[in-house]
Design a protein around this motif. Structure first.
Motif, PDB file in Angstrom:
ATOM      1  N   ALA A  56      18.008  42.392  23.582  1.00 19.16           N
ATOM      2  CA  ALA A  56      17.661  42.192  22.270  1.00 19.16           C
ATOM      3  C   ALA A  56      16.482  41.807  21.332  1.00 19.16           C
ATOM      4  CB  ALA A  56      18.011  40.553  22.937  1.00 19.16           C
ATOM      5  N   SER A  57      16.378  41.602  20.040  1.00 15.83           N
ATOM      6  CA  SER A  57      15.382  41.584  18.992  1.00 15.83           C
ATOM      7  C   SER A  57      14.931  40.768  18.002  1.00 15.83           C
ATOM      8  CB  SER A  57      15.214  43.241  18.558  1.00 15.83           C
ATOM      9  OG  SER A  57      16.672  43.285  17.602  1.00 15.83           O
ATOM     10  N   VAL A  58      13.723  40.654  18.123  1.00 14.75           N
ATOM     11  CA  VAL A  58      13.304  39.568  17.019  1.00 14.75           C
ATOM     12  C   VAL A  58      12.961  39.735  15.917  1.00 14.75           C
ATOM     13  CG1 VAL A  58      13.220  37.945  18.910  1.00 14.75           C
ATOM     14  CG2 VAL A  58      11.188  39.085  18.366  1.00 14.75           C
ATOM     15  N   VAL A  59      12.855  39.755  15.129  1.00 13.00           N
ATOM     16  CA  VAL A  59      11.493  39.817  13.716  1.00 13.00           C
ATOM     17  C   VAL A  59      10.413  39.286  13.633  1.00 13.00           C
ATOM     18  CG1 VAL A  59      11.531  40.216  11.634  1.00 13.00           C
ATOM     19  CG2 VAL A  59      13.527  41.085  12.175  1.00 13.00           C
ATOM     20  N   ARG A  60       9.609  40.185  13.577  1.00 15.31           N
ATOM     21  CA  ARG A  60       8.546  38.869  13.645  1.00 15.31           C
ATOM     22  C   ARG A  60       7.855  38.211  12.082  1.00 15.31           C
ATOM     23  NH1 ARG A  60       4.027  41.400  16.655  1.00 15.31           N
ATOM     24  NH2 ARG A  60       3.803  42.910  14.632  1.00 15.31           N
ATOM     25  N   ASP A  66       4.656  39.431  10.279  1.00 15.47           N
ATOM     26  CA  ASP A  66       4.474  40.860   9.024  1.00 15.47           C
ATOM     27  C   ASP A  66       6.318  41.810   9.401  1.00 15.47           C
ATOM     28  OD1 ASP A  66       5.232  41.683  11.538  1.00 15.47           O
ATOM     29  OD2 ASP A  66       3.240  42.780  12.200  1.00 15.47           O
ATOM     30  N   GLY A  67       7.153  40.559   9.596  1.00 11.70           N
ATOM     31  CA  GLY A  67       8.009  41.389   9.589  1.00 11.70           C
ATOM     32  C   GLY A  67       8.574  42.543  10.293  1.00 11.70           C
ATOM     33  N   ALA A  68       7.808  42.932  11.305  1.00  6.58           N
ATOM     34  CA  ALA A  68       8.218  43.522  12.960  1.00  6.58           C
ATOM     35  C   ALA A  68       8.976  43.346  13.471  1.00  6.58           C
ATOM     36  CB  ALA A  68       6.512  44.265  13.077  1.00  6.58           C
ATOM     37  N   LYS A  69      10.129  44.601  13.579  1.00  2.00           N
ATOM     38  CA  LYS A  69      11.117  44.292  14.311  1.00  2.00           C
ATOM     39  C   LYS A  69      10.532  44.251  16.377  1.00  2.00           C
ATOM     40  CE  LYS A  69      16.237  45.311  15.650  1.00  2.00           C
ATOM     41  NZ  LYS A  69      16.623  46.033  14.521  1.00  2.00           N
ATOM     42  N   ARG A  70      10.809  43.518  16.782  1.00  2.00           N
ATOM     43  CA  ARG A  70      10.466  43.828  18.465  1.00  2.00           C
ATOM     44  C   ARG A  70      11.529  43.503  19.232  1.00  2.00           C
ATOM     45  NH1 ARG A  70       7.022  46.720  16.415  1.00  2.00           N
ATOM     46  NH2 ARG A  70       5.480  46.528  16.188  1.00  2.00           N
ATOM     47  N   SER A  71      11.320  44.065  20.471  1.00  2.00           N
ATOM     48  CA  SER A  71      12.493  43.533  21.802  1.00  2.00           C
ATOM     49  C   SER A  71      11.853  42.417  22.086  1.00  2.00           C
ATOM     50  CB  SER A  71      12.057  44.255  22.814  1.00  2.00           C
ATOM     51  OG  SER A  71      12.795  45.621  22.864  1.00  2.00           O
ATOM     52  N   ALA A  72      12.955  41.048  22.017  1.00  2.00           N
ATOM     53  CA  ALA A  72      12.798  39.984  22.422  1.00  2.00           C
ATOM     54  C   ALA A  72      11.692  39.835  23.494  1.00  2.00           C
ATOM     55  CB  ALA A  72      13.950  39.065  22.742  1.00  2.00           C
ATOM     56  N   SER A  73      11.864  40.832  24.648  1.00  2.00           N
ATOM     57  CA  SER A  73      10.354  40.542  25.667  1.00  2.00           C
ATOM     58  C   SER A  73      10.040  41.699  26.533  1.00  2.00           C
ATOM     59  CB  SER A  73      11.052  38.307  25.961  1.00  2.00           C
ATOM     60  OG  SER A  73      11.809  39.072  27.518  1.00  2.00           O
ATOM     61  N   THR A  74       9.510  41.843  26.730  1.00  2.00           N
ATOM     62  CA  THR A  74       8.797  42.777  28.243  1.00  2.00           C
ATOM     63  C   THR A  74       8.575  42.312  29.753  1.00  2.00           C
ATOM     64  OG1 THR A  74       7.338  43.294  27.282  1.00  2.00           O
ATOM     65  CG2 THR A  74       9.111  44.396  26.314  1.00  2.00           C
ATOM     66  N   ALA A  75       8.594  42.786  30.274  1.00  2.00           N
ATOM     67  CA  ALA A  75       7.883  42.629  31.767  1.00  2.00           C
ATOM     68  C   ALA A  75       7.575  43.682  31.860  1.00  2.00           C
ATOM     69  CB  ALA A  75       8.725  42.341  32.021  1.00  2.00           C
ATOM     70  N   ILE A  76       6.085  43.977  33.042  1.00  2.00           N
ATOM     71  CA  ILE A  76       5.982  44.619  33.794  1.00  2.00           C
ATOM     72  C   ILE A  76       5.157  44.161  35.457  1.00  2.00           C
ATOM     73  CG2 ILE A  76       4.691  46.116  31.562  1.00  2.00           C
ATOM     74  CD1 ILE A  76       1.959  44.707  32.094  1.00  2.00           C
TER      75      ILE A  76
END
Length: 173
Positions: free
Chosen positions: A35-39, A42-52
C-alpha cells in the motif's frame, strides 16, 4: 567490522541475512508495504510503512542522521540501546530501549519523530553484557534512502553546543 564466526553476533548476521548499514551496524529490510500513501507536505508517494532488523555489535553505533518519517524502535534481544534525538528546540532526548524485566528503566519501544536528528548506541552492561543489541525499526511512511541524511556532527555541535560530547561520540565515520 570483522566479527568472529562463532559469536552470537555473527550467528544473527548470518541467520537474519544482515548487511552493513551506512550509518553503522547491520540491517535487513523485512517488510515493505505494498500500500502507498502520498505525503501531504510535498506530494511524495511512499510505501505506507517499512520494517528492518537492526543490529549493533561491540562498539558499533548508529551515527547522527535524520529521515522524513517517524521511526518506531522495537527492542528484541541483547544489551540495552540508547536512542538519542534532538528536538526542534535543541533539547536532547534519550530513550533507553531494552527488556525491562532484565534491565530496569528500559522500554521495549520508542519513537523518533520525523525530521529530527538522531543516533543510537549499545549500552554495555558492566555486569556481563552480551556484546550486541538487536532491534527493529518501523518507519511510516516507508523508509527511502533518498530521504536519509547523515549529519555533519561538527555543524550540529555548533548549533547545539551543550550536547557536544554525545554529538562527537556518535559522529559519522
Amino acid at each position: 567490522m570483522a566479527i568472529l564466526s562463532d559469536t552470537p553476533q555473527q550467528r544473527l548476521i548470518d541467520q537474519l541475512g544482515l548487511i552493513p548499514h551506512p550509518e553503522g551496524g547491520f540491517y535487513r529490510e523485512t517488510f515493505r508495504d505494498e500500500a502507498s500513501v502520498v505525503r501531504v507536505s510535498d506530494g511524495a508517494k511512499r510505501s505506507a510503512s517499512t520494517a528492518i532488523y537492526y543490529l549493533l555489535c561491540d562498539d558499533a553505533y548508529s551515527a547522527w542522521h535524520r529521515i522524513r518519517a517517524d521511526e518506531v524502535w522495537h527492542f528484541y534481544s541483547g544489551d540495552p540501546i540508547h536512542v538519542h534525538w534532538l528536538t526542534n528546540d535543541g533539547e536532547l532526548v534519550t530513550h533507553r530501549l531494552g527488556n525491562p524485566l532484565v534491565h530496569p528503566e528500559t522500554v521495549f519501544q520508542a519513537v523518533v519523530p520525523a525530521n529530527c536528528w538522531f543516533a543510537a548506541e549499545r549500552v554495555p552492561d558492566p555486569h556481563g553484557g552480551v556484546g550486541y543489541a538487536l532491534a527493529g525499526c518501523t518507519v511510516a511512511p516507508g523508509f527511502e534512502f533518498s530521504e536519509f541524511e547523515l549529519a555533519d556532527a561538527k555543524s550540529l555541535a555548533t548549533v547545539n553546543p551543550a550536547h557536544g560530547p554525545v554529538l562527537a561520540r556518535l559522529a559519522g565515520r
